[in-house]
Design a protein around this motif. Structure first.
Motif, PDB file in Angstrom:
ATOM      1  N   PRO A 422       0.801  -1.232   0.000  1.00 44.77           N
ATOM      2  CA  PRO A 422       0.000   0.000   0.000  1.00 44.77           C
ATOM      3  C   PRO A 422       0.834   1.282   0.000  1.00 44.77           C
ATOM      4  O   PRO A 422       0.426   2.279  -0.597  1.00 44.77           O
ATOM      5  CB  PRO A 422      -0.821  -0.141   1.287  1.00 44.77           C
ATOM      6  N   GLU A 423       1.993   1.264   0.661  1.00 40.04           N
ATOM      7  CA  GLU A 423       2.843   2.455   0.688  1.00 40.04           C
ATOM      8  C   GLU A 423       3.346   2.816  -0.705  1.00 40.04           C
ATOM      9  O   GLU A 423       3.671   3.981  -0.978  1.00 40.04           O
ATOM     10  CB  GLU A 423       4.041   2.238   1.612  1.00 40.04           C
ATOM     11  N   GLU A 424       3.406   1.832  -1.601  1.00 40.31           N
ATOM     12  CA  GLU A 424       3.918   2.057  -2.954  1.00 40.31           C
ATOM     13  C   GLU A 424       2.803   2.254  -3.984  1.00 40.31           C
ATOM     14  O   GLU A 424       3.075   2.400  -5.171  1.00 40.31           O
ATOM     15  CB  GLU A 424       4.792   0.866  -3.375  1.00 40.31           C
ATOM     16  N   ALA A 425       1.569   2.277  -3.506  1.00 38.05           N
ATOM     17  CA  ALA A 425       0.425   2.481  -4.409  1.00 38.05           C
ATOM     18  C   ALA A 425       0.336   3.962  -4.752  1.00 38.05           C
ATOM     19  O   ALA A 425      -0.254   4.754  -4.005  1.00 38.05           O
ATOM     20  CB  ALA A 425      -0.858   1.975  -3.758  1.00 38.05           C
ATOM     21  N   ASP A 426       0.923   4.363  -5.867  1.00 36.92           N
ATOM     22  CA  ASP A 426       1.048   5.781  -6.202  1.00 36.92           C
ATOM     23  C   ASP A 426      -0.176   6.361  -6.902  1.00 36.92           C
ATOM     24  O   ASP A 426      -0.266   7.571  -7.088  1.00 36.92           O
ATOM     25  CB  ASP A 426       2.290   6.012  -7.069  1.00 36.92           C
ATOM     26  N   ILE A 427      -1.124   5.518  -7.283  1.00 34.27           N
ATOM     27  CA  ILE A 427      -2.350   6.013  -7.903  1.00 34.27           C
ATOM     28  C   ILE A 427      -3.422   6.094  -6.827  1.00 34.27           C
ATOM     29  O   ILE A 427      -4.066   5.102  -6.470  1.00 34.27           O
ATOM     30  CB  ILE A 427      -2.810   5.109  -9.066  1.00 34.27           C
ATOM     31  N   ARG A 428      -3.570   7.274  -6.266  1.00 35.82           N
ATOM     32  CA  ARG A 428      -4.582   7.559  -5.247  1.00 35.82           C
ATOM     33  C   ARG A 428      -4.543   6.597  -4.058  1.00 35.82           C
ATOM     34  O   ARG A 428      -5.563   6.271  -3.461  1.00 35.82           O
ATOM     35  CB  ARG A 428      -5.974   7.552  -5.877  1.00 35.82           C
ATOM     36  N   ASN A 429      -3.340   6.097  -3.737  1.00 34.13           N
ATOM     37  CA  ASN A 429      -3.170   5.179  -2.605  1.00 34.13           C
ATOM     38  C   ASN A 429      -3.984   3.899  -2.778  1.00 34.13           C
ATOM     39  O   ASN A 429      -4.358   3.245  -1.794  1.00 34.13           O
ATOM     40  CB  ASN A 429      -3.560   5.857  -1.286  1.00 34.13           C
ATOM     41  N   ILE A 430      -4.243   3.511  -4.024  1.00 31.45           N
ATOM     42  CA  ILE A 430      -5.062   2.329  -4.306  1.00 31.45           C
ATOM     43  C   ILE A 430      -4.289   1.288  -5.100  1.00 31.45           C
ATOM     44  O   ILE A 430      -4.345   0.090  -4.798  1.00 31.45           O
ATOM     45  CB  ILE A 430      -6.340   2.738  -5.072  1.00 31.45           C
ATOM     46  N   THR A 431      -3.564   1.712  -6.117  1.00 31.40           N
ATOM     47  CA  THR A 431      -2.839   0.775  -6.959  1.00 31.40           C
ATOM     48  C   THR A 431      -1.574   1.447  -7.477  1.00 31.40           C
ATOM     49  O   THR A 431      -1.392   2.665  -7.304  1.00 31.40           O
ATOM     50  CB  THR A 431      -3.724   0.302  -8.130  1.00 31.40           C
ATOM     51  N   ARG A 432      -0.697   0.646  -8.090  1.00 32.84           N
ATOM     52  CA  ARG A 432       0.574   1.190  -8.574  1.00 32.84           C
ATOM     53  C   ARG A 432       0.559   1.306 -10.088  1.00 32.84           C
ATOM     54  O   ARG A 432      -0.003   0.459 -10.795  1.00 32.84           O
ATOM     55  CB  ARG A 432       1.739   0.293  -8.137  1.00 32.84           C
ATOM     56  N   THR A 433       1.172   2.355 -10.571  1.00 29.88           N
ATOM     57  CA  THR A 433       1.254   2.578 -12.014  1.00 29.88           C
ATOM     58  C   THR A 433       1.897   1.377 -12.712  1.00 29.88           C
ATOM     59  O   THR A 433       2.967   0.911 -12.312  1.00 29.88           O
ATOM     60  CB  THR A 433       2.078   3.845 -12.308  1.00 29.88           C
ATOM     61  N   GLY A 434       1.223   0.868 -13.724  1.00 28.67           N
ATOM     62  CA  GLY A 434       1.714  -0.284 -14.473  1.00 28.67           C
ATOM     63  C   GLY A 434       1.283  -1.615 -13.909  1.00 28.67           C
ATOM     64  O   GLY A 434       1.500  -2.652 -14.539  1.00 28.67           O
ATOM     65  N   ASP A 435       0.676  -1.623 -12.744  1.00 32.48           N
ATOM     66  CA  ASP A 435       0.210  -2.867 -12.129  1.00 32.48           C
ATOM     67  C   ASP A 435      -1.200  -2.663 -11.562  1.00 32.48           C
ATOM     68  O   ASP A 435      -1.498  -3.039 -10.433  1.00 32.48           O
ATOM     69  CB  ASP A 435       1.176  -3.299 -11.021  1.00 32.48           C
ATOM     70  N   GLU A 436      -2.050  -2.064 -12.373  1.00 31.56           N
ATOM     71  CA  GLU A 436      -3.397  -1.696 -11.929  1.00 31.56           C
ATOM     72  C   GLU A 436      -4.308  -2.883 -11.664  1.00 31.56           C
ATOM     73  O   GLU A 436      -5.400  -2.728 -11.120  1.00 31.56           O
ATOM     74  CB  GLU A 436      -4.052  -0.765 -12.954  1.00 31.56           C
ATOM     75  N   SER A 437      -3.866  -4.086 -12.015  1.00 33.05           N
ATOM     76  CA  SER A 437      -4.695  -5.278 -11.789  1.00 33.05           C
ATOM     77  C   SER A 437      -4.724  -5.688 -10.318  1.00 33.05           C
ATOM     78  O   SER A 437      -5.517  -6.540  -9.927  1.00 33.05           O
ATOM     79  CB  SER A 437      -4.194  -6.453 -12.632  1.00 33.05           C
ATOM     80  N   VAL A 438      -3.863  -5.069  -9.502  1.00 30.75           N
ATOM     81  CA  VAL A 438      -3.839  -5.340  -8.061  1.00 30.75           C
ATOM     82  C   VAL A 438      -4.194  -4.058  -7.326  1.00 30.75           C
ATOM     83  O   VAL A 438      -3.561  -3.019  -7.540  1.00 30.75           O
ATOM     84  CB  VAL A 438      -2.453  -5.838  -7.597  1.00 30.75           C
ATOM     85  N   ALA A 439      -5.213  -4.129  -6.476  1.00 31.26           N
ATOM     86  CA  ALA A 439      -5.650  -2.949  -5.727  1.00 31.26           C
ATOM     87  C   ALA A 439      -5.556  -3.198  -4.232  1.00 31.26           C
ATOM     88  O   ALA A 439      -5.720  -4.333  -3.767  1.00 31.26           O
ATOM     89  CB  ALA A 439      -7.081  -2.581  -6.100  1.00 31.26           C
ATOM     90  N   PHE A 440      -5.310  -2.127  -3.504  1.00 27.00           N
ATOM     91  CA  PHE A 440      -5.313  -2.161  -2.042  1.00 27.00           C
ATOM     92  C   PHE A 440      -6.460  -1.276  -1.578  1.00 27.00           C
ATOM     93  O   PHE A 440      -6.395  -0.044  -1.683  1.00 27.00           O
ATOM     94  CB  PHE A 440      -3.980  -1.666  -1.486  1.00 27.00           C
ATOM     95  N   ILE A 441      -7.500  -1.905  -1.096  1.00 29.40           N
ATOM     96  CA  ILE A 441      -8.713  -1.189  -0.702  1.00 29.40           C
ATOM     97  C   ILE A 441      -8.801  -1.137   0.823  1.00 29.40           C
ATOM     98  O   ILE A 441      -8.722  -2.161   1.495  1.00 29.40           O
ATOM     99  CB  ILE A 441      -9.972  -1.883  -1.267  1.00 29.40           C
TER     100      ILE A 441
END
Length: 599
Positions: A422-441
């Motif tokens: 989650p600390e590395e989820a740079d897209i709105r603290n939800i997912t990481r750029t280039g790996d949007e298939s994994v989300a942290f909700i």
């Protein structure tokens, strides 16, 4: 499209429900929820204790299209909230998607794309063990919803072992000597664990404050509550005040998480104003002065000790502590105010927590440095009021409770797979750029608010992102609480700003003209004066709901009318006019800069 949702707490349930609602021919989402416990509810089910209540209101905490009855109390017990989650799961068909007693042990990249999720089932007996042979699911998407409260965090305190030895050194003829206990708050369940004991509570989060109050009510002999750097205390609902001898009493006090207005403070905020956070600073400045006038202190609401450092005092920096019940017991040695000032204004504490009903004191103290071999707790010396008071106190607890929070565990994410945390989820603290298939909700925490409605908005955002409905590049985030780079916790957000940001990203933030034209004045006024309720973001956009207008005109409108005329004037209209002026000024300044070539 198989989607594995890990965890059946509020975040996992609302993610699964949203996936089911968002299914189309192009995106035939097929979610399954894997939960390692034998029931749903997560923290609210398995880390609850006697007399525990939500500190966030039902209006804010409930999911956008599944509301509680209007006559239900504003704040639910944890048991009631778990029942609510069960009803939600059953109503929307999530229940049949949940597999209980299924522990995810590995998430790895599949050779041909997607993810391989390996899990084991519980043996179904009292041994609490797992089958050895894992089951593997191939999934296109993964939603990690395991929550912030997973593994108890227990800091080391030199000499803590001496507490456990106290019984051995005690006079064995004293049959009443309690058996020493050193536990984490996750192991606390009822007041019977505190009765007749000398209790040391480590941590002044909402759980620590709850336990201090429970210990006082349980008949503990002594209670010491330890704080590292202070806290900011507010009641979850505005209590009664007395001004010039006149009592302002409310039979139905307004939850404080419903007091922040939308217009010009959350919605329609100019980027310059958002980036400067000036509205947070102004809000904090005004609130501190109002608190001083009404309660005699600006450290918190009727908070006379445990104040934060000046540079961290305010909602822009910390999580508001809305477990306020212990404050009368904590304040007792420190509240000294001239009688004439109390006549001018004072905060009215519950009579059952004040003399003559009780004179019990919960002692606040700094975090201990160590414990001596005789069981005495040693507190550090400083200029803090509580440190000075406790310096000469000989306190030897027989019960220590670590209310020091939790750590998260992502060991199931394959280290070779390059997965983010989650600390590395740079897209709105939800997912990481280039790996949007994994989300942290559900891995952000609001300063004032609740995680479940944030999780719902995060699910909306993630699904919109997967469908290509989010306009990129995204504007910079201005919703994080302001903390130092060295801070231990960096996942704090301003609830209203974060919710509004996600709504704008997915095209769900309604325009004023659009609202008035489609829904009329009633909904428009409620939106402007109301807080950032998720239901507002279901009036327009990809998650439009036919039930939203009725909810707004009844339940959410009630949060506005309960403030009364004076409340809506002071906490609604005046702030909105002021912030509207600030935003309009920034807008005009930007136009001038563009016309003159400065920008």
């Amino acid at each position: 499209m198989k989607v594995v949702v890990i965890g059946a707490g509020p975040a996992g349930l609302v993610t699964c429900k949203t996936l089911l609602d968002a299914r189309t021919e192009d995106f035939p989402f097929d979610p399954v929820v894997l939960e390692q416990e034998d029931d749903i509810g997560g923290t609210f089910r398995y880390r609850s204790y006697e007399n525990a209540n939500l500190v966030s209101s039902k209006q804010l905490t409930s999911f956008s299209d599944f509301r509680l009855p209007l006559d239900h109390p504003d704040h639910l017990t944890l048991e009631e909230y778990v029942d609510y989650l069960r009803a939600y799961s059953k109503h929307f068909g999530v229940e049949e998607r949940i597999q209980l007693n299924c522990k995810v042990i590995k998430v790895a990249r599949a050779p041909g794309g997607g993810h391989l999720i390996s899990y084991v089932r519980g043996r179904g007996d009292s041994s609490n063990t797992w089958e050895e042979e894992p089951i593997v699911i191939h999934a296109t998407y993964v939603a990690v919803c395991t929550g912030l409260h997973v593994i108890p965090s227990i800091p080391g305190i030199p000499g803590i072992e001496y507490v456990s030895r106290m019984r051995e050194d005690a006079d064995q003829d004293q049959a009443s000597t309690p058996t020493p206990a050193v536990i984490h708050s996750v192991q606390y369940k009822s007041r019977s664990q505190l009765t007749g004991r000398r209790v040391l509570i480590l941590g002044t989060g909402e759980t620590g404050m709850d336990l201090a109050y429970e210990a006082a009510k349980a008949g503990a002999k002594e209670v010491v509550l330890c704080s590292r750097a202070g806290f900011l205390s507010f009641p979850k609902a505005l209590n009664d005040f007395e001004v010039f001898g006149f009592k302002f009493e409310s039979k139905n006090p307004v939850p404080i998480d419903s007091l922040i207005t939308n217009f010009a403070e959350t919605a329609y905020v100019h980027p310059w104003i958002a980036a400067s956070h000036i509205r947070w600073f102004i809000s904090d400045f005004v609130i501190k002065r109002v608190l001083w006038v009404l309660t005699g202190t600006q450290a918190g609401c009727n908070q006379w000790v445990g104040e934060l450092e000046p540079e961290r005092l305010g909602r822009a920096y910390v999580f508001l502590n809305k477990s306020h019940k212990a404050m009368p017991y904590i304040n007792r040695p420190y509240r000294h105010r001239p009688a004439f000032m109390d006549y001018l204004s004072r905060y009215i504490d519950p009579p059952e927590d004040m003399p003559p009903a009780t004179n019990f004191t919960v002692d606040l103290a700094p975090f201990p440095t160590h414990i001596l071999s005789n069981g005495r707790v040693v507190f550090p010396l400083s200029k803090r009021k509580d440190a000075i008071r406790m310096a000469a106190k000989d306190f030897r607890p027989d019960t220590v409770i670590f209310a020091t929070g939790y750590k998260q565990d992502f060991s199931f994410l394959d280290s070779k797979g390059g997965y983010a945390t989650p600390e590395e989820a740079d897209i709105r603290n939800i997912t990481r750029t280039g790996d949007e298939s994994v989300a942290f909700i559900g891995f952000v925490r609001p300063g004032v608010g609740a995680i479940p409605p944030i999780a719902e908005m995060q699910a909306f955002f993630w699904i919109s992102l997967l469908k290509g409905q989010v306009k990129t590049p995204l504007p910079p985030p201005h919703y994080h609480l302001l903390v130092k780079d060295t801070a231990r916790i960096k996942y704090g957000v301003d609830h209203s700003t974060y919710m509004s940001t996600l709504a704008k990203d997915i095209g769900a933030a309604p325009g004023l003209w659009e609202l008035w034209r489609e829904y009329g004045t009633h909904v428009l006024v409620c939106y402007c004066f109301g807080a950032a309720f998720t239901t507002f973001y279901r009036l327009v956009g990809p998650y439009r709901s036919t039930s939203a207008p009725a909810i707004i005109k009844t339940e959410l409108w009630d949060t506005v009318t309960r403030r009364g005329f004076l409340g809506n004037l002071l906490m609604g209209l005046i702030p909105m006019i002021f912030y509207a002026f600030l935003n309009a000024s920034a807008f005009l300044a930007e136009k001038v800069c563009h016309l003159t070539g400065i920008l």
